[in-house]
Design a protein around this motif. Structure first.
Motif, short mmCIF file in Angstrom:
data_model
loop_
_atom_site.label_atom_id
_atom_site.label_comp_id
_atom_site.label_asym_id
_atom_site.label_seq_id
_atom_site.Cartn_x
_atom_site.Cartn_y
_atom_site.Cartn_z
N LEU A 154 3.40 27.41 16.82
CA LEU A 154 3.17 28.84 17.04
C LEU A 154 2.03 29.09 18.03
O LEU A 154 1.64 30.22 18.25
N LYS A 155 1.50 28.02 18.62
CA LYS A 155 0.43 28.15 19.61
C LYS A 155 0.85 27.47 20.90
O LYS A 155 1.72 26.60 20.90
N CYS A 197 -3.23 21.38 26.83
CA CYS A 197 -2.68 20.22 27.55
C CYS A 197 -1.31 20.53 28.17
O CYS A 197 -0.88 19.84 29.09
N THR A 198 -0.62 21.54 27.64
CA THR A 198 0.65 21.96 28.24
C THR A 198 0.43 22.33 29.70
O THR A 198 1.21 21.93 30.59
N CYS A 213 8.35 20.81 21.43
CA CYS A 213 8.29 21.76 22.55
C CYS A 213 7.45 23.00 22.31
O CYS A 213 6.89 23.56 23.24
N GLY A 214 7.37 23.47 21.04
CA GLY A 214 6.66 24.73 20.83
C GLY A 214 7.24 25.83 21.68
O GLY A 214 8.43 26.15 21.59
N ALA A 215 6.42 26.39 22.56
CA ALA A 215 6.88 27.47 23.44
C ALA A 215 7.94 27.03 24.45
O ALA A 215 8.63 27.86 25.03
N THR A 259 11.87 28.02 12.83
CA THR A 259 11.32 29.34 13.16
C THR A 259 10.78 29.36 14.58
O THR A 259 10.96 30.33 15.32
N VAL A 260 10.12 28.27 14.97
CA VAL A 260 9.56 28.18 16.33
C VAL A 260 10.69 28.23 17.37
O VAL A 260 10.61 28.95 18.36
N ILE A 261 11.76 27.48 17.13
CA ILE A 261 12.89 27.49 18.08
C ILE A 261 13.49 28.89 18.19
O ILE A 261 13.70 29.41 19.29
#
Length: 321
Positions: A107-108, A112-113, A137-139, A162-164
């Motif tokens: 959710l953040k 480093c991304t 992957c997150g975002a 939920t993130v996906i």
């Protein structure tokens, strides 16, 4: 711990609207690290036919020429409606960015991304026609950059469904249907060339979504789903992963997933902080772990020397060309 939390708030990273990124600690000092990896079942998430619905109630922001949903709004929405996994309420109530086996930080957007995105440009990494996996992957910004770079296929994986559903998929859709272009082109108020003449690298059409697949679940479970599926599957030319080596308990699963899914001549690009206080992982510990397994060769290709050092590592099979 309270002091370190306050310090981290003063050093928030580059993304407005998402929570602060601690400079020294991804997940809070009090998080227990000794927890066995939970085998959350793998699931593929279909792309809805109605793309507008995916972006319903989402507030979009922009950084590095990428559109992404405002995480704070997602958190509020999920708290009201209660997401299926309950990860938002648990994360908020425990004031933690990590609940091992329950919620793994998706959710953040972690700093480093952006290190890795900058590295793609500097090193002129070519994604054209390549098959790419954005692991943890997150975002999904790494995979979206690959998509904009004309990758042949891009798959996204996060531990949490939920993130996906609430973040990754909406971000991919927003960047493909030009959600941002309806909100704020021409920031200087001047009229420039029509959109069709804008640089190709900044464009991504809805057709690009046909190159995408989205998965949730634990790494090895997702590997098994991909390898046993009746859908055609070929190993990835490039695997991208950022801030996934914070917990040494997960190193075996991550290493084995990379070994199973990377093409024999493929490359892994991994971004990490030097050390994650409280959970014990970090780049040097992971590098040592990989060396002992004797499957991959590793090289540090970039060091970001601001505050706590951050690293970009490249991995390839020892017998690859």
């Amino acid at each position: 711990s309270q002091e370190s939390t306050e310090k981290s708030k003063q050093t928030a990273g580059p993304v407005a609207g998402s929570s602060p990124r601690p400079g020294t600690n991804k997940h809070g000092d009090e998080t227990p690290s000794k927890k066995k990896l939970c085998f959350k079942a793998a699931k593929e998430h279909d792309i809805p036919e109605d793309l507008d619905k995916v972006l319903e109630n989402k507030v979009m922001e922009r950084a590095s020429d990428l559109y992404y949903v405002n995480m704070a709004v997602v958190e509020m929405t999920c708290l009201d409606d209660a997401d299926g996994e309950g990860i938002v309420s648990q994360s908020v109530s425990s004031r933690s960015d990590l609940i091992p086996g329950v919620y793994e930080g998706g959710l953040k957007i972690w700093e480093c991304t952006f290190d890795l995105i900058d590295f793609f440009s500097e090193a002129e990494i070519q994604f054209t026609n390549k098959s790419v996996l954005d692991l943890g992957c997150g975002a999904g910004l790494l995979g979206i950059v690959a998509l904009k770079g004309k990758a042949g296929k891009v798959h996204f994986q996060d531990y949490n469904s939920t993130v996906i559903d609430e973040i990754t998929l909406p971000n991919a859709v927003a960047n493909c249907v030009g959600e941002g272009s309806r909100m704020g082109g021409g920031a200087d108020g001047k009229t420039h060339e029509p959109p069709s003449k804008r640089p190709k690298k900044a464009e991504c059409s809805p057709d690009a979504l046909t190159k995408c697949r989205f998965f949730s679940g634990e790494w090895l479970e997702v590997s098994q789903l991909l390898l046993s599926s009746n859908k055609p599957f070929s190993n990835y030319d490039i695997i991208l992963t950022s801030e996934t080596i914070y917990n040494p308990d997960y190193y075996g699963a991550l290493h084995d997933t990379l070994a199973k899914l990377l093409d024999k001549n493929g490359r892994v690009y991994l971004a990490s902080k030097a050390h994650y206080f409280g959970v014990g992982g970090g780049i040097h510990l992971f590098e040592k772990f990989v060396e002992e397994r004797k499957v991959f060769r590793t090289s540090i290709v970039k060091i970001i020397d601001k505050g706590l050092q951050r690293y970009i590592m490249e991995m390839a099979f020892k017998d690859s060309s």
